[in-house]
Design a protein around this motif. Structure first.
Motif, PDB file in Angstrom:
ATOM      1  N   SER A 191      12.218  -3.096 -10.771  1.00 20.78           N
ATOM      2  CA  SER A 191      12.250  -4.092  -9.690  1.00 20.78           C
ATOM      3  C   SER A 191      10.908  -4.170  -8.958  1.00 20.78           C
ATOM      4  N   TYR A 192      10.059  -3.163  -9.144  1.00 19.13           N
ATOM      5  CA  TYR A 192       8.730  -3.155  -8.521  1.00 19.13           C
ATOM      6  C   TYR A 192       7.682  -3.854  -9.399  1.00 19.13           C
ATOM      7  N   ILE A 205       1.531  -0.266 -10.510  1.00 16.81           N
ATOM      8  CA  ILE A 205       2.915   0.077 -10.174  1.00 16.81           C
ATOM      9  C   ILE A 205       3.057   1.459  -9.552  1.00 16.81           C
ATOM     10  N   LYS A 208       2.309   1.600  -5.871  1.00 21.10           N
ATOM     11  CA  LYS A 208       3.353   0.879  -5.141  1.00 21.10           C
ATOM     12  C   LYS A 208       4.609   1.741  -4.999  1.00 21.10           C
ATOM     13  N   LEU A 209       4.968   2.473  -6.041  1.00 21.73           N
ATOM     14  CA  LEU A 209       6.140   3.343  -5.990  1.00 21.73           C
ATOM     15  C   LEU A 209       5.943   4.471  -4.985  1.00 21.73           C
ATOM     16  N   ALA A 212       6.308   3.340  -1.494  1.00 21.72           N
ATOM     17  CA  ALA A 212       7.705   3.052  -1.174  1.00 21.72           C
ATOM     18  C   ALA A 212       8.560   4.321  -1.097  1.00 21.72           C
TER      19      ALA A 212
END
Length: 227
Positions: A191-192, A205, A208-209, A212
């Motif tokens: 979903s990312y 990615i 970004k993970l 989060a």
């Protein structure tokens, strides 16, 4: 009969042009180059089969038809193989995103220019025990400046990635550990990843993970593991 938590699906990233191996890859895709007389991608599939991986997706771009013709539907290996053809390169994450409906639950991603013999079952157990969303196999590079180096705490949770660092590496002491190109990830991670565009796990990615708060853990390969 497979255990309820057994992972059965995987994807081999095989779309790259293999530019660093030219002229060997001008007429042969890199995953079909022989290692001791056997195409690399076939050795990967044998490794998968030894760990009860039965359903494999392979993305294609450069000379992809040769891979399709060689492997077919996988039945000769006792597996099911499907293909995802890319009109333009989508990157490591974008290529998986394109075919994410093939996967359910947790699956393996394997870079198609990698050869290893480590115990995947052990890495799967770590992934499950840590309740990780993403687990990354790690190796100790001879030259850290050529790889993405991870920062990891004592529990094995990864807190940051340092892409091709220059020595010395701030806040880190050797041994340095780098991404080995074998991942276990829960489908929710996808979903990312943006739809229909180029996206790379390492550059786009993973940071970004981490931002989060997604739990990412490292699995360091042992000294006796081939990589």
């Amino acid at each position: 009969m497979k255990a309820e938590n057994q992972i059965t699906h995987a994807m081999i990233l095989a779309a790259g042009e293999g530019t660093r191996l030219r002229p060997l890859t001008l007429h042969t895709p890199k995953p079909l180059l022989p290692v001791n007389g056997i195409p690399l991608i076939e050795l990967i599939l044998y490794w998968f089969k030894g760990h009860e991986i039965s359903d494999v997706a392979i993305n294609l771009y450069h000379l992809g038809n040769q891979i399709k013709e060689y492997l077919g539907d996988g039945s000769q290996l006792g597996m099911r193989i499907i293909y995802s053809e890319e009109e333009t390169l989508l990157g490591t994450a974008g290529g998986v995103k394109k075919i994410e409906n093939f996967f359910n639950g947790t699956f393996i991603i394997y870079y198609g220019d990698t050869l290893t013999d480590f115990n995947l079952a052990e890495m799967i157990r770590l992934h499950q025990d840590k309740k990780a969303s993403l687990s990354i196999a790690l190796f100790e590079p001879s030259d850290p400046s050529q790889y993405g180096i991870v920062k990891m705490d004592k529990t094995g949770r990864i807190s940051s990635f340092i892409e091709k660092p220059q020595s010395p590496i701030p806040d880190l002491q050797p041994p340095f550990l780098a991404n080995a190109g074998v991942y276990i990830l829960d489908k929710e991670v996808m979903s990312y990843v943006p739809e229909s565009s180029f996206s790379d796990f390492g550059h786009d990615i993973f940071p970004k993970l981490i931002d989060a708060g997604v739990p990412i853990y490292g699995y360091p390969l042992k000294s006796e593991d081939y990589f």
